[in-house]
Design a protein around this motif. Structure first.
Motif, PDB file in Angstrom:
ATOM      1  N   PRO A   3       0.802  -1.227   0.000  1.00  0.00           N
ATOM      2  CA  PRO A   3       0.000   0.000   0.000  1.00  0.00           C
ATOM      3  C   PRO A   3       0.837   1.281   0.000  1.00  0.00           C
ATOM      4  O   PRO A   3       0.437   2.273  -0.598  1.00  0.00           O
ATOM      5  N   GLU A   4       1.994   1.259   0.654  1.00  0.00           N
ATOM      6  CA  GLU A   4       2.824   2.458   0.696  1.00  0.00           C
ATOM      7  C   GLU A   4       3.370   2.795  -0.698  1.00  0.00           C
ATOM      8  O   GLU A   4       3.429   3.963  -1.082  1.00  0.00           O
ATOM      9  N   GLN A   5       3.750   1.784  -1.469  1.00  0.00           N
ATOM     10  CA  GLN A   5       4.203   2.023  -2.838  1.00  0.00           C
ATOM     11  C   GLN A   5       3.060   2.555  -3.698  1.00  0.00           C
ATOM     12  O   GLN A   5       3.250   3.474  -4.504  1.00  0.00           O
ATOM     13  N   LEU A   6       1.882   1.990  -3.533  1.00  0.00           N
ATOM     14  CA  LEU A   6       0.727   2.454  -4.303  1.00  0.00           C
ATOM     15  C   LEU A   6       0.381   3.898  -3.947  1.00  0.00           C
ATOM     16  O   LEU A   6       0.069   4.717  -4.825  1.00  0.00           O
ATOM     17  N   PHE A   7       0.449   4.235  -2.671  1.00  0.00           N
ATOM     18  CA  PHE A   7       0.174   5.602  -2.231  1.00  0.00           C
ATOM     19  C   PHE A   7       1.201   6.571  -2.810  1.00  0.00           C
ATOM     20  O   PHE A   7       0.850   7.651  -3.304  1.00  0.00           O
ATOM     21  N   ALA A   8       2.477   6.183  -2.776  1.00  0.00           N
ATOM     22  CA  ALA A   8       3.540   7.033  -3.330  1.00  0.00           C
ATOM     23  C   ALA A   8       3.333   7.257  -4.824  1.00  0.00           C
ATOM     24  O   ALA A   8       3.479   8.381  -5.320  1.00  0.00           O
ATOM     25  N   ALA A   9       2.985   6.218  -5.547  1.00  0.00           N
ATOM     26  CA  ALA A   9       2.758   6.341  -6.992  1.00  0.00           C
ATOM     27  C   ALA A   9       1.544   7.220  -7.278  1.00  0.00           C
ATOM     28  O   ALA A   9       1.591   8.103  -8.149  1.00  0.00           O
ATOM     29  N   GLY A  10       0.458   6.998  -6.558  1.00  0.00           N
ATOM     30  CA  GLY A  10      -0.748   7.782  -6.774  1.00  0.00           C
ATOM     31  C   GLY A  10      -0.548   9.254  -6.453  1.00  0.00           C
ATOM     32  O   GLY A  10      -0.939  10.136  -7.228  1.00  0.00           O
ATOM     33  N   TRP A  11       0.078   9.534  -5.303  1.00  0.00           N
ATOM     34  CA  TRP A  11       0.269  10.920  -4.900  1.00  0.00           C
ATOM     35  C   TRP A  11       1.200  11.643  -5.865  1.00  0.00           C
ATOM     36  O   TRP A  11       0.922  12.767  -6.300  1.00  0.00           O
ATOM     37  N   SER A  12       2.310  11.007  -6.245  1.00  0.00           N
ATOM     38  CA  SER A  12       3.260  11.683  -7.130  1.00  0.00           C
ATOM     39  C   SER A  12       2.660  11.935  -8.512  1.00  0.00           C
ATOM     40  O   SER A  12       2.902  12.985  -9.117  1.00  0.00           O
ATOM     41  N   ALA A  13       1.859  11.004  -9.023  1.00  0.00           N
ATOM     42  CA  ALA A  13       1.206  11.212 -10.318  1.00  0.00           C
ATOM     43  C   ALA A  13       0.210  12.365 -10.234  1.00  0.00           C
ATOM     44  O   ALA A  13       0.156  13.235 -11.123  1.00  0.00           O
ATOM     45  N   CYS A  14      -0.577  12.403  -9.183  1.00  0.00           N
ATOM     46  CA  CYS A  14      -1.550  13.478  -8.986  1.00  0.00           C
ATOM     47  C   CYS A  14      -0.834  14.819  -8.807  1.00  0.00           C
ATOM     48  O   CYS A  14      -1.235  15.834  -9.386  1.00  0.00           O
ATOM     49  N   PHE A  15       0.245  14.831  -8.040  1.00  0.00           N
ATOM     50  CA  PHE A  15       0.992  16.059  -7.785  1.00  0.00           C
ATOM     51  C   PHE A  15       1.599  16.595  -9.079  1.00  0.00           C
ATOM     52  O   PHE A  15       1.601  17.804  -9.319  1.00  0.00           O
ATOM     53  N   MET A  16       2.096  15.697  -9.932  1.00  0.00           N
ATOM     54  CA  MET A  16       2.657  16.122 -11.214  1.00  0.00           C
ATOM     55  C   MET A  16       1.581  16.803 -12.056  1.00  0.00           C
ATOM     56  O   MET A  16       1.825  17.849 -12.666  1.00  0.00           O
ATOM     57  N   GLU A  22       8.582   9.212  -1.465  1.00  0.00           N
ATOM     58  CA  GLU A  22       8.967   8.270  -0.416  1.00  0.00           C
ATOM     59  C   GLU A  22       7.872   8.265   0.638  1.00  0.00           C
ATOM     60  O   GLU A  22       7.489   9.330   1.143  1.00  0.00           O
ATOM     61  N   VAL A  23       7.344   7.096   0.945  1.00  0.00           N
ATOM     62  CA  VAL A  23       6.326   6.963   1.988  1.00  0.00           C
ATOM     63  C   VAL A  23       6.847   5.964   3.012  1.00  0.00           C
ATOM     64  O   VAL A  23       7.163   4.821   2.676  1.00  0.00           O
ATOM     65  N   ASP A  24       6.974   6.432   4.243  1.00  0.00           N
ATOM     66  CA  ASP A  24       7.446   5.593   5.344  1.00  0.00           C
ATOM     67  C   ASP A  24       6.255   5.058   6.123  1.00  0.00           C
ATOM     68  O   ASP A  24       5.304   5.798   6.387  1.00  0.00           O
ATOM     69  N   LEU A  25       6.321   3.802   6.493  1.00  0.00           N
ATOM     70  CA  LEU A  25       5.391   3.196   7.439  1.00  0.00           C
ATOM     71  C   LEU A  25       6.154   3.081   8.747  1.00  0.00           C
ATOM     72  O   LEU A  25       7.234   2.484   8.783  1.00  0.00           O
ATOM     73  N   GLY A  26       5.650   3.690   9.799  1.00  0.00           N
ATOM     74  CA  GLY A  26       6.374   3.685  11.065  1.00  0.00           C
ATOM     75  C   GLY A  26       5.463   3.426  12.244  1.00  0.00           C
ATOM     76  O   GLY A  26       4.252   3.225  12.093  1.00  0.00           O
ATOM     77  N   LEU A  27       6.080   3.433  13.401  1.00  0.00           N
ATOM     78  CA  LEU A  27       5.366   3.230  14.668  1.00  0.00           C
ATOM     79  C   LEU A  27       5.644   4.388  15.613  1.00  0.00           C
ATOM     80  O   LEU A  27       6.754   4.924  15.643  1.00  0.00           O
ATOM     81  N   CYS A  28       4.636   4.730  16.379  1.00  0.00           N
ATOM     82  CA  CYS A  28       4.783   5.631  17.512  1.00  0.00           C
ATOM     83  C   CYS A  28       4.072   4.926  18.654  1.00  0.00           C
ATOM     84  O   CYS A  28       2.838   4.852  18.670  1.00  0.00           O
ATOM     85  N   GLY A  29       4.866   4.346  19.565  1.00  0.00           N
ATOM     86  CA  GLY A  29       4.277   3.471  20.578  1.00  0.00           C
ATOM     87  C   GLY A  29       3.739   2.244  19.873  1.00  0.00           C
ATOM     88  O   GLY A  29       4.463   1.557  19.172  1.00  0.00           O
ATOM     89  N   ASP A  30       2.460   1.998  19.992  1.00  0.00           N
ATOM     90  CA  ASP A  30       1.878   0.856  19.278  1.00  0.00           C
ATOM     91  C   ASP A  30       0.907   1.312  18.185  1.00  0.00           C
ATOM     92  O   ASP A  30       0.063   0.545  17.738  1.00  0.00           O
ATOM     93  N   GLU A  31       1.046   2.570  17.734  1.00  0.00           N
ATOM     94  CA  GLU A  31       0.224   3.086  16.643  1.00  0.00           C
ATOM     95  C   GLU A  31       1.039   3.139  15.357  1.00  0.00           C
ATOM     96  O   GLU A  31       2.186   3.586  15.352  1.00  0.00           O
TER      97      GLU A  31
END
Length: 138
Positions: free
Chosen positions: A46-59, A82-91
């Motif tokens: 999903p992070e790759q798909l989000f990065a591709a979608g956002w960058s295409a729309c932004f262009m 670049e889209v990072d998937l991360g944690l903050c505590g358990d979120e």
């Protein structure tokens, strides 16, 4: 929240199996395997798909803004998203960077195009205030 006055397009997908499943669009143009980030598998995530979608729309948003300024984007304009998937505590959280290259445009003009696009791009509007975002002119 701003209310939608006119729907321009509706995307429909059917996803099963979560991050290690499949997703297919109702028109059949998208039919992909999914794999969890960093794990074995042949699918995207999903992070790759989000990065591709956002960058295409932004262009496209940059093209619109440049056109309103009576300018054209350079043929070799590009966005490295670049889209990072991360944690903050358990979120789980997302963080994103759009690194934008507009070679040949004066820096001031390029920055105005990027700033304008960030104001009108639907992905930028959806993420504003919700995730950490950096928009960088490189």
């Amino acid at each position: 929240m701003t209310q939608t006055e006119k729907i321009l397009y509706t995307s429909r997908t059917h996803t099963s199996g979560g991050r290690d499943g499949t997703s297919r669009s109702s028109d059949g143009r998208l039919d992909i395997k999914l794999s969890s980030p960093g794990m074995a598998g042949t699918g995207t995530n999903p992070e790759q798909l989000f990065a591709a979608g956002w960058s295409a729309c932004f262009m496209s948003a940059m093209m619109l803004v440049a056109g309103k300024m009576n300018r054209k984007l350079p043929a070799d304009a590009a966005i490295d998203a670049e889209v990072d998937l991360g944690l903050c505590g358990d979120e789980f959280l997302l963080r994103a960077r759009l690194n934008i290259s507009l070679p040949g445009l004066e820096r001031e003009t390029a920055q105005a195009v990027v700033d304008g696009a960030h104001q009108i791009c639907p992905y930028s509007r959806a993420t504003r205030g919700n995730i950490d975002v950096s928009i960088n002119l490189v």
